[in-house]
Design a protein around this motif. Structure first.
Motif, PDB file in Angstrom:
ATOM      1  N   ILE A 148       0.847  -1.202   0.000  1.00  0.00           N
ATOM      2  CA  ILE A 148       0.000   0.000   0.000  1.00  0.00           C
ATOM      3  C   ILE A 148       0.882   1.252   0.000  1.00  0.00           C
ATOM      4  O   ILE A 148       0.695   2.154  -0.809  1.00  0.00           O
ATOM      5  N   LEU A 209      -1.601  -6.417  -4.436  1.00  0.00           N
ATOM      6  CA  LEU A 209      -2.827  -6.012  -3.741  1.00  0.00           C
ATOM      7  C   LEU A 209      -4.039  -6.683  -4.381  1.00  0.00           C
ATOM      8  O   LEU A 209      -4.948  -7.155  -3.694  1.00  0.00           O
ATOM      9  N   TYR A 210      -4.047  -6.734  -5.721  1.00  0.00           N
ATOM     10  CA  TYR A 210      -5.162  -7.350  -6.434  1.00  0.00           C
ATOM     11  C   TYR A 210      -5.308  -8.819  -6.026  1.00  0.00           C
ATOM     12  O   TYR A 210      -6.411  -9.294  -5.749  1.00  0.00           O
ATOM     13  N   VAL A 213      -6.783  -9.081  -2.486  1.00  0.00           N
ATOM     14  CA  VAL A 213      -8.222  -8.785  -2.446  1.00  0.00           C
ATOM     15  C   VAL A 213      -9.002  -9.950  -3.052  1.00  0.00           C
ATOM     16  O   VAL A 213     -10.030 -10.377  -2.508  1.00  0.00           O
TER      17      VAL A 213
ATOM     18  N   TYR B 147     -10.845  -0.959  -4.665  1.00  0.00           N
ATOM     19  CA  TYR B 147     -10.146  -0.115  -3.689  1.00  0.00           C
ATOM     20  C   TYR B 147      -8.767   0.319  -4.162  1.00  0.00           C
ATOM     21  O   TYR B 147      -8.222   1.312  -3.686  1.00  0.00           O
ATOM     22  N   ILE B 148      -8.188  -0.446  -5.103  1.00  0.00           N
ATOM     23  CA  ILE B 148      -6.892  -0.044  -5.665  1.00  0.00           C
ATOM     24  C   ILE B 148      -7.071   1.189  -6.549  1.00  0.00           C
ATOM     25  O   ILE B 148      -6.350   2.178  -6.403  1.00  0.00           O
ATOM     26  N   SER B 205      -9.943   3.220   1.347  1.00  0.00           N
ATOM     27  CA  SER B 205      -9.196   2.259   0.515  1.00  0.00           C
ATOM     28  C   SER B 205      -8.112   1.559   1.309  1.00  0.00           C
ATOM     29  O   SER B 205      -7.973   0.334   1.252  1.00  0.00           O
ATOM     30  N   LEU B 209      -7.797  -2.412   1.891  1.00  0.00           N
ATOM     31  CA  LEU B 209      -6.659  -3.134   1.301  1.00  0.00           C
ATOM     32  C   LEU B 209      -5.806  -3.759   2.403  1.00  0.00           C
ATOM     33  O   LEU B 209      -5.355  -4.901   2.291  1.00  0.00           O
TER      34      LEU B 209
END
Lengths: 230, 230
Positions: A148, A209-210, A213, B147-148, B205, B209
């Motif tokens: 992040i 991050l993808y 999630v 959220y990204i 976000s 995340l």
């Protein structure tokens, strides 16, 4: 009526009454700067090596860690110096002032307190600088925040740098010495690092991050299904 | 020697030879703008309502969806118009040009193709504009990227807006009419939205995340342990 040019900066009619020439040669300034960079790289590589089997595995991760530490020092140290002393920089001869006066041949906006360069550099120094150190720390300790903060830092650097290039390019680069050494080595090359590497690190952040999630969403959907079956 | 001021902009000695006054009154321009905003809000609220039991649950999420759609239209439509026609804007009387000429009383940089405002607005229009629509789409369909992209969009908007404010504030706001209506309602208030809401959405976000990464890391650690026990 033309007067003799009292400084090496562009545009040539720029008034810089407080300017004094550097006392160190260009070579001395570059050697000093790269020597400091070398020490920072060596120390951060040593730190990265200690974590080679856990949080900083592989060459890519080691280079990334060195990058964050370098960014921290360059943003806070070099760019922070400009953010504080911009008004009097052209008349100073401290080692860091001499670095800026040398670089400014490729972009005189650093000696004229150009409002965009000043605000962008202050944000880079005092927001992205500490964030770069925190990102190195988060990578070192494998914290959940790592990707992040890497995304925030890299996007901040990329956006600032794109604005930096185009705000003078759109005017025809009047602030830049057109000599290829200054134009391509200083102005284009030094700043290109903060275009290329942030793009790679943003891609890396987004990918990680993808994935996190997606896994969490799939897990939640599975839990939902199991609850219904009970 | 002072000449009569041929335009309503600041600084008062600004040369704007191609300027022609607006043909619509300030009230007409504002009513037109808010009427268009009203239609966009109504249509996007209707879309959000259809997803009230799935991806757009609760008032917070509905307002957020409307925000992304509004940003898409404002960035691409209004700011894109400036990005394309900035050079001739002061001499034009299309409805959108009249909006910009009215707003420019609070910031004349929009009529002088100020290099920072121009590049920042073009990035806002042609990068953040489509990204705002995509973020609305990702929220609507509950995509893992939601959220990204919300984080990227919001940080881009926030950084651009902070630079926008401070690049003129640091000079003492010479481009702004000091009248409270123009200074506080146009310059401060209109842009404050892109400070406050991006901060809230970045926080939202980061929270989501962070949670996803933590759950994924805990899951991976559990898998690792189970493997060792076998």
């Amino acid at each position: 009526m033309e007067t003799a040019r009292p400084h090496p900066y562009y545009p040539q009619n720029l008034v810089l009454d407080h300017y004094v020439p550097n006392t160190n040669s260009m070579m001395d300034t570059l050697i000093m700067m790269f020597a400091v960079f070398g020490v920072i790289i060596a120390v951060s590589l040593f730190l990265a090596y200690k974590k080679r089997n856990t949080s900083i595995r592989g060459v890519g991760n080691q280079v990334t860690f060195v990058w964050f530490v370098m960014c921290g020092f360059i943003h806070l140290g070099l760019e922070g110096y400009f953010g504080v002393y911009h008004k009097t920089l052209a008349g100073m001869n401290t080692p860091l002032a001499q670095v800026w006066k040398e670089y400014s041949i490729s972009d005189s906006r650093y000696l004229t307190s150009d409002s965009f360069v000043l605000i962008m550099e202050r944000i880079t120094a005092f927001a992205w600088g500490p964030l770069a150190f925190y990102t190195a720390y988060a990578q070192y300790h494998d914290l959940p925040s790592r990707y992040i903060v890497q995304l925030i830092l890299s996007l901040g650097q990329l956006y600032g740098d794109v604005l930096y290039y185009f705000t003078t390019l759109v005017e025809g680069s009047p602030h830049c010495d057109p000599h290829p050494y200054y134009y391509y080595f200083y102005f284009v090359h030094f700043n290109a690092w903060w275009i290329i590497i942030p793009c790679i690190l943003m891609h890396n952040s987004i990918k990680n991050l993808y994935r996190a999630v997606r896994i969490t969403m799939e897990g939640a959907a599975k839990d939902q299904k199991q609850k219904k079956h009970k």
